[in-house]
Scaffold this motif. Structure first.
Motif, PDB file in Angstrom:
ATOM      1  N   GLU A 147       0.829  -1.208   0.000  1.00 12.87           N
ATOM      2  CA  GLU A 147       0.000   0.000   0.000  1.00 12.87           C
ATOM      3  C   GLU A 147       0.864   1.259   0.000  1.00 12.87           C
ATOM      4  O   GLU A 147       0.607   2.198  -0.766  1.00 12.87           O
ATOM      5  N   LEU A 148       1.894   1.287   0.836  1.00 15.02           N
ATOM      6  CA  LEU A 148       2.794   2.437   0.872  1.00 15.02           C
ATOM      7  C   LEU A 148       3.467   2.656  -0.474  1.00 15.02           C
ATOM      8  O   LEU A 148       3.552   3.788  -0.958  1.00 15.02           O
ATOM      9  N   GLU A 149       3.937   1.581  -1.092  1.00 12.82           N
ATOM     10  CA  GLU A 149       4.606   1.698  -2.386  1.00 12.82           C
ATOM     11  C   GLU A 149       3.643   2.248  -3.445  1.00 12.82           C
ATOM     12  O   GLU A 149       4.005   3.111  -4.246  1.00 12.82           O
ATOM     13  N   LEU A 150       2.413   1.785  -3.435  1.00 10.92           N
ATOM     14  CA  LEU A 150       1.412   2.258  -4.385  1.00 10.92           C
ATOM     15  C   LEU A 150       1.091   3.741  -4.156  1.00 10.92           C
ATOM     16  O   LEU A 150       1.045   4.530  -5.107  1.00 10.92           O
ATOM     17  N   LEU A 151       0.884   4.141  -2.908  1.00 13.12           N
ATOM     18  CA  LEU A 151       0.628   5.543  -2.591  1.00 13.12           C
ATOM     19  C   LEU A 151       1.788   6.427  -3.051  1.00 13.12           C
ATOM     20  O   LEU A 151       1.584   7.494  -3.620  1.00 13.12           O
ATOM     21  N   ALA A 152       3.012   5.965  -2.789  1.00  7.19           N
ATOM     22  CA  ALA A 152       4.191   6.738  -3.186  1.00  7.19           C
ATOM     23  C   ALA A 152       4.284   6.857  -4.702  1.00  7.19           C
ATOM     24  O   ALA A 152       4.567   7.931  -5.236  1.00  7.19           O
ATOM     25  N   ALA A 153       4.041   5.760  -5.403  1.00  4.71           N
ATOM     26  CA  ALA A 153       4.133   5.773  -6.870  1.00  4.71           C
ATOM     27  C   ALA A 153       3.084   6.712  -7.474  1.00  4.71           C
ATOM     28  O   ALA A 153       3.331   7.325  -8.508  1.00  4.71           O
ATOM     29  N   ARG A 154       1.954   6.831  -6.812  1.00  3.30           N
ATOM     30  CA  ARG A 154       0.885   7.727  -7.300  1.00  3.30           C
ATOM     31  C   ARG A 154       1.057   9.161  -6.813  1.00  3.30           C
ATOM     32  O   ARG A 154       0.302  10.039  -7.213  1.00  3.30           O
ATOM     33  N   GLY A 155       2.043   9.383  -5.926  1.00  5.10           N
ATOM     34  CA  GLY A 155       2.258  10.728  -5.382  1.00  5.10           C
ATOM     35  C   GLY A 155       1.125  11.179  -4.486  1.00  5.10           C
ATOM     36  O   GLY A 155       0.885  12.364  -4.326  1.00  5.10           O
ATOM     37  N   GLN A 156       0.424  10.215  -3.883  1.00  4.72           N
ATOM     38  CA  GLN A 156      -0.697  10.557  -3.012  1.00  4.72           C
ATOM     39  C   GLN A 156      -0.203  10.834  -1.604  1.00  4.72           C
ATOM     40  O   GLN A 156       0.844  10.341  -1.186  1.00  4.72           O
ATOM     41  N   LEU A 157      -0.994  11.593  -0.906  1.00  6.33           N
ATOM     42  CA  LEU A 157      -0.650  11.954   0.462  1.00  6.33           C
ATOM     43  C   LEU A 157      -0.266  10.721   1.221  1.00  6.33           C
ATOM     44  O   LEU A 157      -0.886   9.679   1.039  1.00  6.33           O
ATOM     45  N   PRO A 158       0.723  10.795   2.053  1.00  7.72           N
ATOM     46  CA  PRO A 158       1.478  11.995   2.450  1.00  7.72           C
ATOM     47  C   PRO A 158       2.685  12.275   1.581  1.00  7.72           C
ATOM     48  O   PRO A 158       3.579  12.999   1.984  1.00  7.72           O
ATOM     49  N   PHE A 159       2.726  11.709   0.376  1.00  7.59           N
ATOM     50  CA  PHE A 159       3.898  11.857  -0.483  1.00  7.59           C
ATOM     51  C   PHE A 159       3.709  12.924  -1.545  1.00  7.59           C
ATOM     52  O   PHE A 159       4.338  12.880  -2.585  1.00  7.59           O
ATOM     53  N   ALA A 160       2.848  13.893  -1.304  1.00  7.87           N
ATOM     54  CA  ALA A 160       2.568  14.920  -2.297  1.00  7.87           C
ATOM     55  C   ALA A 160       3.560  16.075  -2.182  1.00  7.87           C
ATOM     56  O   ALA A 160       4.128  16.312  -1.155  1.00  7.87           O
TER      57      ALA A 160
END
Length: 160
Positions: A147-160
């Motif tokens: 899940e973290l890897e997917l969120l990061a790859a999509r640039g979704q919070l908190p990785f915005a």
């Protein structure tokens, strides 16, 4: 609840023992998520090859009582964003002035510009024996890393 000046102790446990504990300022606690800010708690500089954590670095750390990970925004002392270090953990527990999480070995690093996403410590996770000892926790841990890897790859919070 906002608690902008309360102090807490972050306690990171691993295999039933305290790995590290350090003071932090409680930024917010809404009953599900807890955010704190703390200086680099390690002794001296730690060079991972892809990032250096060093005295003066500031970590804004986000924990959840219903998620199996923590996300730590890492900034240099001058405010420059270094990136995000994500720990796969059991859901956080808060009480008695302590924020306690249990490290499950898996980690993810996301560079400040999002171009580098590294899965870390999968060998330690496999060697820990958690898959045999606690298969449900192992399943949650792998799902959390994915899940973290997917969120990061999509640039979704908190990785915005």
């Amino acid at each position: 609840m906002s608690a902008s000046s309360a102090e807490v102790t972050v306690v990171l446990r691993k295999a039933g023992r305290t790995k590290i504990s350090y003071p932090a300022t409680l930024l917010s606690d809404d009953g599900t998520g807890v955010s704190v800010r703390a200086g680099w708690a390690g002794a001296g500089t730690r060079d991972f090859g892809f990032v250096r954590f060093e005295p003066g670095d500031v970590f804004t750390e986000h924990y959840w009582r219903n998620r199996w990970y923590a996300v730590k925004e890492v900034r240099a002392g001058d405010g420059e964003l270094k990136g995000w270090y994500c720990d796969v953990t059991r859901p956080a527990e808060m009480g008695g002035g302590e924020l306690v999480v249990e490290d499950l070995d898996l980690d993810l690093w996301v560079s400040a510009d999002g171009s580098t996403i590294l899965r870390l410590d999968e060998d330690e996770f496999a060697a820990s024996g958690i898959a045999d000892r606690d298969p449900e926790a192992a399943r949650h841990a792998v799902q959390a890393l994915d899940e973290l890897e997917l969120l990061a790859a999509r640039g979704q919070l908190p990785f915005a």
